[in-house]
Scaffold this active site. Structure first.
Site, PDB file in Angstrom:
ATOM      1  N   ASN A 169       0.872  -1.184   0.000  1.00  0.00           N
ATOM      2  CA  ASN A 169       0.000   0.000   0.000  1.00  0.00           C
ATOM      3  C   ASN A 169       0.906   1.231   0.000  1.00  0.00           C
ATOM      4  O   ASN A 169       1.513   1.563   1.019  1.00  0.00           O
ATOM      5  CB  ASN A 169      -0.884  -0.037   1.263  1.00  0.00           C
ATOM      6  CG  ASN A 169      -1.725   1.213   1.403  1.00  0.00           C
ATOM      7  OD1 ASN A 169      -1.848   2.007   0.475  1.00  0.00           O
ATOM      8  ND2 ASN A 169      -2.320   1.388   2.585  1.00  0.00           N
ATOM      9  N   TRP A 170       1.000   1.885  -1.141  1.00  0.00           N
ATOM     10  CA  TRP A 170       1.936   3.019  -1.267  1.00  0.00           C
ATOM     11  C   TRP A 170       1.365   4.305  -0.676  1.00  0.00           C
ATOM     12  O   TRP A 170       2.048   5.320  -0.619  1.00  0.00           O
ATOM     13  CB  TRP A 170       2.313   3.225  -2.750  1.00  0.00           C
ATOM     14  CG  TRP A 170       3.083   2.077  -3.338  1.00  0.00           C
ATOM     15  CD1 TRP A 170       3.509   0.946  -2.683  1.00  0.00           C
ATOM     16  CD2 TRP A 170       3.541   1.923  -4.692  1.00  0.00           C
ATOM     17  NE1 TRP A 170       4.177   0.107  -3.544  1.00  0.00           N
ATOM     18  CE2 TRP A 170       4.210   0.683  -4.796  1.00  0.00           C
ATOM     19  CE3 TRP A 170       3.432   2.708  -5.845  1.00  0.00           C
ATOM     20  CZ2 TRP A 170       4.785   0.220  -5.977  1.00  0.00           C
ATOM     21  CZ3 TRP A 170       4.000   2.248  -7.028  1.00  0.00           C
ATOM     22  CH2 TRP A 170       4.675   1.020  -7.096  1.00  0.00           C
ATOM     23  N   LYS A 171       0.110   4.265  -0.263  1.00  0.00           N
ATOM     24  CA  LYS A 171      -0.547   5.437   0.359  1.00  0.00           C
ATOM     25  C   LYS A 171      -0.327   6.693  -0.491  1.00  0.00           C
ATOM     26  O   LYS A 171      -0.232   6.600  -1.702  1.00  0.00           O
ATOM     27  CB  LYS A 171      -0.049   5.634   1.792  1.00  0.00           C
ATOM     28  CG  LYS A 171      -0.149   4.357   2.627  1.00  0.00           C
ATOM     29  CD  LYS A 171      -0.001   4.623   4.089  1.00  0.00           C
ATOM     30  CE  LYS A 171       0.083   3.315   4.838  1.00  0.00           C
ATOM     31  NZ  LYS A 171       0.042   3.474   6.264  1.00  0.00           N
ATOM     32  N   HIS A 201      -9.588   1.149   4.887  1.00  0.00           N
ATOM     33  CA  HIS A 201      -8.315   1.333   5.598  1.00  0.00           C
ATOM     34  C   HIS A 201      -8.563   2.246   6.794  1.00  0.00           C
ATOM     35  O   HIS A 201      -9.349   3.186   6.718  1.00  0.00           O
ATOM     36  CB  HIS A 201      -7.267   1.938   4.652  1.00  0.00           C
ATOM     37  CG  HIS A 201      -5.884   1.849   5.218  1.00  0.00           C
ATOM     38  ND1 HIS A 201      -5.448   2.727   6.181  1.00  0.00           N
ATOM     39  CD2 HIS A 201      -4.861   0.982   4.989  1.00  0.00           C
ATOM     40  CE1 HIS A 201      -4.196   2.393   6.512  1.00  0.00           C
ATOM     41  NE2 HIS A 201      -3.820   1.340   5.808  1.00  0.00           N
ATOM     42  N   GLU A 203      -6.958   4.593   7.973  1.00  0.00           N
ATOM     43  CA  GLU A 203      -6.709   6.027   7.704  1.00  0.00           C
ATOM     44  C   GLU A 203      -7.933   6.660   7.042  1.00  0.00           C
ATOM     45  O   GLU A 203      -8.247   7.818   7.282  1.00  0.00           O
ATOM     46  CB  GLU A 203      -5.446   6.178   6.836  1.00  0.00           C
ATOM     47  CG  GLU A 203      -4.194   5.875   7.660  1.00  0.00           C
ATOM     48  CD  GLU A 203      -3.023   5.328   6.867  1.00  0.00           C
ATOM     49  OE1 GLU A 203      -3.027   5.419   5.631  1.00  0.00           O
ATOM     50  OE2 GLU A 203      -2.087   4.796   7.508  1.00  0.00           O
ATOM     51  N   GLU A 253      -5.601  -5.227  10.454  1.00  0.00           N
ATOM     52  CA  GLU A 253      -4.543  -4.255  10.714  1.00  0.00           C
ATOM     53  C   GLU A 253      -4.805  -3.537  12.034  1.00  0.00           C
ATOM     54  O   GLU A 253      -5.560  -2.551  12.078  1.00  0.00           O
ATOM     55  CB  GLU A 253      -4.502  -3.207   9.593  1.00  0.00           C
ATOM     56  CG  GLU A 253      -4.274  -3.784   8.221  1.00  0.00           C
ATOM     57  CD  GLU A 253      -3.677  -2.734   7.293  1.00  0.00           C
ATOM     58  OE1 GLU A 253      -2.531  -2.923   6.872  1.00  0.00           O
ATOM     59  OE2 GLU A 253      -4.348  -1.722   7.022  1.00  0.00           O
ATOM     60  N   GLY A 255       2.370   1.785  10.865  1.00  0.00           N
ATOM     61  CA  GLY A 255       3.339   2.878  10.744  1.00  0.00           C
ATOM     62  C   GLY A 255       4.058   3.222  12.040  1.00  0.00           C
ATOM     63  O   GLY A 255       4.686   4.268  12.140  1.00  0.00           O
ATOM     64  N   SER A 289       3.281  -2.619  10.315  1.00  0.00           N
ATOM     65  CA  SER A 289       4.736  -2.635  10.490  1.00  0.00           C
ATOM     66  C   SER A 289       5.386  -3.960  10.070  1.00  0.00           C
ATOM     67  O   SER A 289       6.342  -4.423  10.707  1.00  0.00           O
ATOM     68  CB  SER A 289       5.106  -2.266  11.931  1.00  0.00           C
ATOM     69  OG  SER A 289       4.679  -0.954  12.214  1.00  0.00           O
ATOM     70  N   GLY A 298       2.796  -1.351   4.354  1.00  0.00           N
ATOM     71  CA  GLY A 298       2.845   0.079   4.065  1.00  0.00           C
ATOM     72  C   GLY A 298       4.285   0.523   3.842  1.00  0.00           C
ATOM     73  O   GLY A 298       4.846   0.396   2.750  1.00  0.00           O
ATOM     74  N   GLY A 299       4.922   1.025   4.901  1.00  0.00           N
ATOM     75  CA  GLY A 299       6.266   1.620   4.807  1.00  0.00           C
ATOM     76  C   GLY A 299       7.274   0.756   4.058  1.00  0.00           C
ATOM     77  O   GLY A 299       8.006   1.261   3.192  1.00  0.00           O
TER      78      GLY A 299
HETATM   79  C1  PEP Z   1      -0.857  -0.017   6.101  1.00  0.00           C
HETATM   80  O1  PEP Z   1      -0.969   1.188   6.000  1.00  0.00           O
HETATM   81  O2  PEP Z   1      -1.710  -0.741   5.592  1.00  0.00           O
HETATM   82  C2  PEP Z   1       0.295  -0.535   6.837  1.00  0.00           C
HETATM   83  C3  PEP Z   1       0.211  -1.750   7.285  1.00  0.00           C
HETATM   84  O3  PEP Z   1       1.357   0.308   7.041  1.00  0.00           O
HETATM   85  P1  PEP Z   1       2.776  -0.086   7.737  1.00  0.00           P
HETATM   86  O4  PEP Z   1       3.242  -1.373   7.115  1.00  0.00           O
HETATM   87  O5  PEP Z   1       3.671   1.063   7.422  1.00  0.00           O
HETATM   88  O6  PEP Z   1       2.508  -0.242   9.191  1.00  0.00           O
END
Ligand code: PEP
Length: 264
Positions: A10-12, A104, A106, A176, A182, A222, A243-244
């Protein structure tokens, strides 16, 4: 039942088109050393503006599978109309998407998305022939109050309401925990597996055993190259929403490679 693992990035709201293209090329050159059957289902979710900078990558072994599939990060449930700033399922499909991430945390937190909206999006995505990746998860406060399971069960019941068992079976859920997104704090793998097994039970209640056996349920929060092997070794974790660590080809490719060591 064996479920093909998924590694989804997920490049957000990151990367300009040129940067998205460069990251895509870095992932493509890695997956090109394998056939689709050797790889997990690899999905990348760029911003809407970078959907044109990436493409799904078809396997050339004749299996008809993809080595990379593309997801949108959101959609509206209507086909078209006066919804400024939104895109429809047909538009995501037209831009090359096979999957759409919905719900999500967010979007729930910053854009006030409700369970009802997520259910409408899931139905529209399935009706349009795409696959929803339905996110759910608890806050730290909910976890500390001991209401993780009831909160997540209610998110899942609402998201899947009125969807046929056949459509539930092909959908994807991402568990999640919000406190793990994050933050660098990964949920303990055994605990993540426990919650995911609980989600699978909820799916069984609402859509039957066969759908519960087929649906792929991912962990997100994470995820790193160093955590994925232990996560993928769990009985009910079918992959990861990353994500990251999906924003650099090296770390995303290492997550794919480590997944293949234990789970494809
Ligand atoms: C996400 O935003 O779906 C996510 C899991 O981010 P991260 O891996 O950075 O925690």
């Amino acid at each position: 039942m064996s479920r093909k693992p998924i590694i989804a990035g997920n490049w957000k709201m990151n990367l300009l088109q040129s940067e998205a293209k460069e990251l895509f090329e870095g992932i493509k050159s890695f997956v090109n050393d394998y056939t689709a059957s050797q790889l997990p289902t690899v999905i990348i979710a760029p911003t809407f503006t970078s959907l044109c900078a990436v493409d799904s990558v078809k396997c050339n072994c004749g299996c008809g599978g993809n080595k990379i599939s593309v997801a949108a990060q959101n959609c509206h449930w209507e086909n078209s109309g006066a919804y400024t700033g939104e895109i429809s399922v047909a538009m995501a499909k037209d831009a090359g998407c096979d999957y759409i991430i919905i719900g999500h945390s967010e979007r729930r937190q910053y854009f006030s998305e409700t369970d009802e909206m997520i259910n409408k999006k899931a139905k529209a995505i399935l009706a349009g022939g795409l696959i929803p990746i339905i996110c759910c998860g608890e806050t730290l406060e909910q976890r500390e109050a001991g209401i993780t399971d009831e909160h997540i069960a209610s998110q899942i019941r609402a998201a899947l309401s009125g969807i046929s068992s056949e459509d539930v079976a092909k959908s994807v859920i991402a568990y999640e925990p919000i406190w793990a997104i994050g933050t660098g704090k990964t949920c303990d793998s055994v605990e993540a597996n426990r919650v995911i097994a609980m989600i699978r039970n909820v799916v069984k209640e609402v859509a039957g055993e066969s759908a519960a056996d087929s649906i792929r349920i991912l962990y997100g929060g994470s995820v790193k190259p160093s955590t994925i092997e232990e996560q993928m070794a769990q009985s009910d974790i079918d992959g990861a929403l990353v994500g990251g660590a999906s924003l650099k080809a090296d770390s995303f490719n290492e997550i794919i490679a480590n997944t293949m060591k234990v789970a494809v």
